[in-house]
Design a protein around this motif. Structure first.
Motif, PDB file in Angstrom:
ATOM      1  N   ILE A 162      36.477  -1.103  -9.122  1.00  9.15           N
ATOM      2  CA  ILE A 162      35.711  -0.630  -7.968  1.00  9.15           C
ATOM      3  C   ILE A 162      34.403  -1.411  -7.896  1.00  9.15           C
ATOM      4  O   ILE A 162      33.858  -1.827  -8.920  1.00  9.15           O
ATOM      5  CB  ILE A 162      35.439   0.882  -8.030  1.00  9.15           C
ATOM      6  CG1 ILE A 162      34.674   1.242  -9.318  1.00  9.15           C
ATOM      7  CG2 ILE A 162      36.711   1.681  -7.910  1.00  9.15           C
ATOM      8  CD1 ILE A 162      34.210   2.679  -9.347  1.00  9.15           C
ATOM      9  N   PRO A 163      33.863  -1.594  -6.684  1.00 10.32           N
ATOM     10  CA  PRO A 163      32.666  -2.430  -6.528  1.00 10.32           C
ATOM     11  C   PRO A 163      31.365  -1.738  -6.889  1.00 10.32           C
ATOM     12  O   PRO A 163      30.368  -2.402  -7.158  1.00 10.32           O
ATOM     13  CB  PRO A 163      32.690  -2.801  -5.042  1.00 10.32           C
ATOM     14  CG  PRO A 163      33.453  -1.699  -4.385  1.00 10.32           C
ATOM     15  CD  PRO A 163      34.458  -1.234  -5.378  1.00 10.32           C
ATOM     16  N   SER A 164      31.326  -0.397  -6.877  1.00 15.98           N
ATOM     17  CA  SER A 164      30.053   0.288  -7.088  1.00 15.98           C
ATOM     18  C   SER A 164      30.289   1.708  -7.582  1.00 15.98           C
ATOM     19  O   SER A 164      31.199   2.405  -7.117  1.00 15.98           O
ATOM     20  CB  SER A 164      29.249   0.329  -5.785  1.00 15.98           C
ATOM     21  OG  SER A 164      28.138   1.196  -5.884  1.00 15.98           O
ATOM     22  N   LEU A 165      29.434   2.144  -8.510  1.00 19.74           N
ATOM     23  CA  LEU A 165      29.500   3.527  -8.977  1.00 19.74           C
ATOM     24  C   LEU A 165      29.028   4.518  -7.924  1.00 19.74           C
ATOM     25  O   LEU A 165      29.304   5.712  -8.013  1.00 19.74           O
ATOM     26  CB  LEU A 165      28.655   3.689 -10.243  1.00 19.74           C
ATOM     27  CG  LEU A 165      29.281   3.204 -11.546  1.00 19.74           C
ATOM     28  CD1 LEU A 165      28.284   3.325 -12.681  1.00 19.74           C
ATOM     29  CD2 LEU A 165      30.536   3.999 -11.871  1.00 19.74           C
TER      30      LEU A 165
ATOM     31  N   ASN B  96      27.658  -8.120 -15.982  1.00 16.67           N
ATOM     32  CA  ASN B  96      27.928  -6.711 -15.771  1.00 16.67           C
ATOM     33  C   ASN B  96      29.265  -6.323 -16.389  1.00 16.67           C
ATOM     34  O   ASN B  96      30.201  -7.116 -16.440  1.00 16.67           O
ATOM     35  CB  ASN B  96      27.958  -6.382 -14.275  1.00 16.67           C
ATOM     36  CG  ASN B  96      26.623  -6.634 -13.615  1.00 16.67           C
ATOM     37  OD1 ASN B  96      25.575  -6.474 -14.234  1.00 16.67           O
ATOM     38  ND2 ASN B  96      26.643  -7.037 -12.359  1.00 16.67           N
ATOM     39  N   PRO B  97      29.388  -5.077 -16.842  1.00 14.75           N
ATOM     40  CA  PRO B  97      30.686  -4.638 -17.374  1.00 14.75           C
ATOM     41  C   PRO B  97      31.707  -4.456 -16.257  1.00 14.75           C
ATOM     42  O   PRO B  97      31.354  -4.298 -15.076  1.00 14.75           O
ATOM     43  CB  PRO B  97      30.341  -3.302 -18.038  1.00 14.75           C
ATOM     44  CG  PRO B  97      29.137  -2.810 -17.303  1.00 14.75           C
ATOM     45  CD  PRO B  97      28.360  -4.043 -16.932  1.00 14.75           C
ATOM     46  N   LEU B  98      32.968  -4.477 -16.621  1.00 12.81           N
ATOM     47  CA  LEU B  98      34.056  -4.206 -15.677  1.00 12.81           C
ATOM     48  C   LEU B  98      34.163  -2.690 -15.511  1.00 12.81           C
ATOM     49  O   LEU B  98      34.276  -1.952 -16.496  1.00 12.81           O
ATOM     50  CB  LEU B  98      35.356  -4.781 -16.227  1.00 12.81           C
ATOM     51  CG  LEU B  98      36.628  -4.526 -15.420  1.00 12.81           C
ATOM     52  CD1 LEU B  98      36.557  -5.217 -14.057  1.00 12.81           C
ATOM     53  CD2 LEU B  98      37.854  -4.992 -16.199  1.00 12.81           C
ATOM     54  N   ILE B  99      34.108  -2.212 -14.264  1.00 13.65           N
ATOM     55  CA  ILE B  99      34.187  -0.784 -13.984  1.00 13.65           C
ATOM     56  C   ILE B  99      35.539  -0.491 -13.347  1.00 13.65           C
ATOM     57  O   ILE B  99      35.876  -1.036 -12.291  1.00 13.65           O
ATOM     58  CB  ILE B  99      33.042  -0.328 -13.060  1.00 13.65           C
ATOM     59  CG1 ILE B  99      31.682  -0.680 -13.681  1.00 13.65           C
ATOM     60  CG2 ILE B  99      33.133   1.170 -12.798  1.00 13.65           C
ATOM     61  CD1 ILE B  99      30.515  -0.379 -12.770  1.00 13.65           C
ATOM     62  N   LEU B 100      36.333   0.357 -14.004  1.00 10.45           N
ATOM     63  CA  LEU B 100      37.678   0.679 -13.536  1.00 10.45           C
ATOM     64  C   LEU B 100      37.769   2.176 -13.249  1.00 10.45           C
ATOM     65  O   LEU B 100      37.412   3.008 -14.091  1.00 10.45           O
ATOM     66  CB  LEU B 100      38.721   0.295 -14.578  1.00 10.45           C
ATOM     67  CG  LEU B 100      38.814  -1.193 -14.945  1.00 10.45           C
ATOM     68  CD1 LEU B 100      39.817  -1.389 -16.069  1.00 10.45           C
ATOM     69  CD2 LEU B 100      39.205  -2.026 -13.729  1.00 10.45           C
ATOM     70  N   LEU B 101      38.257   2.493 -12.072  1.00 11.70           N
ATOM     71  CA  LEU B 101      38.535   3.873 -11.700  1.00 11.70           C
ATOM     72  C   LEU B 101      40.047   4.046 -11.647  1.00 11.70           C
ATOM     73  O   LEU B 101      40.710   3.455 -10.789  1.00 11.70           O
ATOM     74  CB  LEU B 101      37.909   4.199 -10.342  1.00 11.70           C
ATOM     75  CG  LEU B 101      38.114   5.617  -9.823  1.00 11.70           C
ATOM     76  CD1 LEU B 101      37.309   6.611 -10.654  1.00 11.70           C
ATOM     77  CD2 LEU B 101      37.725   5.727  -8.354  1.00 11.70           C
ATOM     78  N   ASP B 102      40.593   4.806 -12.590  1.00 11.60           N
ATOM     79  CA  ASP B 102      42.052   4.959 -12.712  1.00 11.60           C
ATOM     80  C   ASP B 102      42.736   3.594 -12.781  1.00 11.60           C
ATOM     81  O   ASP B 102      43.732   3.320 -12.092  1.00 11.60           O
ATOM     82  CB  ASP B 102      42.607   5.778 -11.549  1.00 11.60           C
ATOM     83  CG  ASP B 102      42.135   7.228 -11.585  1.00 11.60           C
ATOM     84  OD1 ASP B 102      41.881   7.736 -12.693  1.00 11.60           O
ATOM     85  OD2 ASP B 102      42.000   7.830 -10.503  1.00 11.60           O
TER      86      ASP B 102
END
Length: 777
Positions: A312-315, A302-308
């Motif tokens: 984060i663990p989930s969209l 899975n891609p790395l998901i970054l919020l600011d």
């Protein structure tokens, strides 16, 4: 005299050599000519010897050519300027005719010609001179009168030719591209408008009425090139990007669509980003992959998901209404700046930070949606039974076809008779009746009735709602953004007590410039999502849906037998307890920027995030009539065998002995249980980044970036299960008296990374970028 004789001899010798050379040349020429004639003869022989058969009933000429391709070895090459004529309808039938005969008939009076080279057939317009000599019908005369040939050249602002620019007739698929000199020629309608487009330039639309020649100058899309794109730990002008970075127009992509999460909104918007929704159930996370599906057999791809810049663990935790920008990093530069976690790409999400000018805006938006299946859900009925029966015969298998419910030639005919006799009168949820709907021959069960699990299990529509209210503004040097959102979705499972997903979100961002060189910022985010669904007694969340397709439609679904429930997906779902999956996430962040000089800044950000997940399920006792295995005899209240006729009506004399499904307790009291699983986590993230900008003679532009990323992550989970519920209407640990089992786990890890990047631009034309990262864990 001797001299003259010698000269004559020499001349004769020269003439002899010249004749020999001439003969040799003639032989070679004759051989080449023979080969050419043979080649042409072979090609013509192929086209003459091969015959084609085709049924071309009321289809377009283009579809007719495609049909000929399927029924032969020929390949068609169609020129761009034939688009309109290929839409002409044809109606013909050919049986073992040569390709020349077929094409002569199909292309007659169309203004088209063909040429055959071996197996390739080229379809093009006849030259204008030839068209004028050819008689054409009234329809084609109208086409010629309403069309014209246009020519032109496309250049940039410096007068240089643009190769490969797209020119399309507006409202059609008729178009062409410019050649190496930037020139183009194609036919359009007399009053057509053409659209010219090329990457990096503004699209132009030009009306061609009254004109046939065009000199077009495309202007660079400076706004697009000047757009600032979020990249790893910073931003860059779009014109200076060297890596594979895609950005999303958030307003167009997410702003006006009633979508529950960012993932579903991004489907189909970014090249190389694959987004798949694994289940149609509400509240499920989409699966996102960048440039492929499998990267590691045991690890995640899975891609790395970054919020600011915080993972984060989930969209599902992000409200699409809070998003300012989205960037997707797809190449090796992603992992070179974000480390090993970014081996499969990075999705960067930036939230709204406030207004750019001094104002205050309060915005409320909502979406009220009634959702329906986007297409009819079809499950094989009579045709499926026929397929099962034929497959069984083809395998030369013994006995009747089918598994728990058998199919034979006789029962298949009975099933077709049932549809004719009862298909329009018996409702999908009417009780199942022995003799009319099924029989038992002492060894196997045979079904006649086709049940409708789709109508039984799936709602016609489900209601969803989305509400968002936000406050954005700026006062002097302080920007602020506050938003609150609510999402409520109903699922499509008709018999479920609860099938829904609800999410509350809140987001706050503040930024203030204290002095000319000091800016401080802070923010908070909160998300509370709850999914409720029926807890299947089979142990799989989606099992009721699975069995719609796994079982034959001979299995009774959603019907009673003699007033009693049957073990099937409908009654299992209807009687199931509601499972609750709740996920809470919160984030607090603080940061500051020091502008040490005009070209040098220093940024420090700290974020604390915590997560609390809790899953609660319970399993009651289940008892019902079992349609899978051997049936039992049906007796009346006095213990007498019941007999029925072929319509299922009880008879006093004659008839067949009636059977019913056996009664089973498939979840007994000692198997009933109450279960709870809790998960908590704490994460600390520190990002330190400094940027230095260097400009040498307005030609050599450098940007240096150095930084460090520190993450500390701790989690703990605990689960408990207790069996033997004594109050199934109010399941909890206190009302269970059986065996109690518990378990759990905990973990702590941390990571520190050091990274750097150098960007170099020479006159904004030649770009170079280098990235470096070192990680320790």
């Amino acid at each position: 005299k001797h001299k003259d004789m010698q000269e004559n001899n020499n001349h004769a010798h020269f003439a002899s050599k010249k004749s020999e050379k001439f003969l040799t040349v003639m032989k070679i020429w004759f051989l080449i000519s023979l080969l050419c004639v043979f080649s042409i003869s072979a090609e013509n022989t192929y086209s003459q010897s091969k015959t084609v058969s085709a049924e071309l009933k009321n289809i377009t000429l283009r579809e007719a050519l495609q049909e000929i391709e399927k029924n032969s070895d020929y390949l068609f090459l169609v020129m761009d300027d034939t688009e309109r004529i290929l839409s002409t309808k044809v109606n013909a039938s050919f049986n073992s005719q040569s390709i020349d005969e077929i094409l002569n008939l199909l292309l007659k009076d169309t203004g088209l010609s063909y040429s055959i080279v071996n197996r390739q057939i080229t379809i093009s317009r006849k030259p204008l001179a030839e068209e004028s000599k050819t008689e054409i019908n009234t329809t084609n005369e109208v086409v010629q009168q309403t069309e014209k040939t246009i020519t032109g050249r496309v250049v940039d602002e410096k007068g240089e030719s643009i190769i490969g620019a797209n020119i399309v007739e507006v409202g059609t698929t008729n178009g062409t591209i410019t050649d190496v000199d930037g020139r183009f020629t194609f036919r359009v309608a007399n009053d057509a408008s053409i659209q010219i487009s090329y990457i990096g330039y503004l699209t132009q639309t030009i009306n061609t009425t009254g004109r046939t020649n065009f000199n077009i100058t495309l202007v660079e899309d400076m706004q697009s090139l000047e757009e600032v794109v979020v990249v790893g730990y910073g931003t860059q002008r779009k014109a200076n990007l060297t890596g594979a970075v895609s950005t999303v127009n958030v307003e167009e992509t997410l702003g006006s669509r009633p979508i529950p999460d960012v993932g579903r909104g991004l489907q189909g918007t970014i090249p190389g980003l694959s987004i798949m929704v694994p289940s149609g159930e509400v509240g499920y996370d989409p699966i996102m992959k960048i440039r492929g599906q499998i990267g590691s057999i045991e690890g995640s791809s899975n891609p790395l998901i970054l919020l600011d810049n915080v993972e984060i663990p989930s969209l599902q935790m992000v409200n699409p209404n809070d998003i300012e920008s989205i960037s997707v990093l797809k190449d090796a530069a992603a992992s070179s700046i974000y480390g090993s976690k970014a081996a499969f790409g990075v999705i960067l999400i930036t939230t709204k930070k406030g207004a750019a000018t001094e104002k205050t805006e309060i915005t409320y938006s909502n979406n009220l949606v009634w959702q329906q299946p986007f297409k009819e859900i079809e499950i094989a009925g009579i045709d499926g039974l026929e397929y099962t029966l034929e497959a069984h015969k083809n395998m030369k298998a013994s006995g009747p076809a089918g598994g728990f419910w058998r199919i034979s030639d006789e029962s298949f005919e009975k099933a077709k008779e049932w549809q004719e006799k009862y298909g329009s009168t018996i409702k999908y949820n009417d009780p199942v009746v022995y003799g009319r709907d099924w029989i038992y021959d002492g060894t196997d069960k045979y079904g006649y009735r086709i049940y409708d699990p789709v109508k039984t299990m799936i709602k016609n529509s489900a209601f969803s709602q989305n509400h968002n209210i936000s406050l954005n503004g700026k006062r002097k040097e302080t920007s602020y953004s506050l938003s609150v959102g609510y999402l409520g979705q109903e699922g499509m499972m008709k018999p479920a007590k609860d099938d829904n997903f609800n999410r509350f979100t809140g987001n706050l961002n503040l930024s203030s410039k204290i002095t000319d060189f000091l800016t401080v910022r802070g923010g908070a985010m909160y998300s509370d999502a709850t999914k409720k669904y029926p807890n299947s007694p089979y142990g799989f969340i989606s099992d009721p849906w699975l069995y719609l397709y796994r079982w034959s439609r001979l299995f009774p679904t959603g019907v009673l037998e003699n007033g009693e429930e049957i073990r099937d997906p409908y009654f299992d779902t209807k009687n199931a307890h509601t499972a609750v999956d709740r996920k809470k996430y919160s984030n607090l962040n603080l940061g500051t920027t020091l502008d040490l000089t005009e070209n040098w800044d220093f940024n420090v950000d700290y974020a604390y995030s915590t997560q609390f997940n809790q899953e609660t399920t319970s399993l009651p006792t289940f008892s019902a009539r079992e349609p899978w295995y051997t049936p039992v005899r049906l007796y009346d209240d006095e213990g007498n065998q019941v007999y029925v006729d072929e319509n299922g009506n009880p008879t006093d004399t004659g008839g067949m002995p009636a059977y019913r499904f056996p009664f089973v307790n498939y979840v007994t009291k000692d198997k009933s249980n109450y279960y709870k699983n809790s998960f908590t986590s704490d994460k600390h993230t520190v990002n330190v980044v400094t940027n230095y900008y260097l400009n040498l003679a307005d030609q050599h532009m450098f940007k240096f970036m150095l930084g460090s990323n520190i993450v500390s992550y701790e989690w703990d989970n605990h689960w408990s299960k207790k069996t033997d519920l004594i109050d199934e209407d109010n399941p909890q640990f206190n009302f269970a008296v059986g065996t109690e089992t518990v378990g759990g786990n905990t973990n702590w890890d941390s990571q520190v990374g050091y990274f750097g990047r150098v960007n170099y631009s020479y006159m904004d034309k030649y770009l170079l970028e280098g990235n470096l990262r070192y990680d320790a864990t």
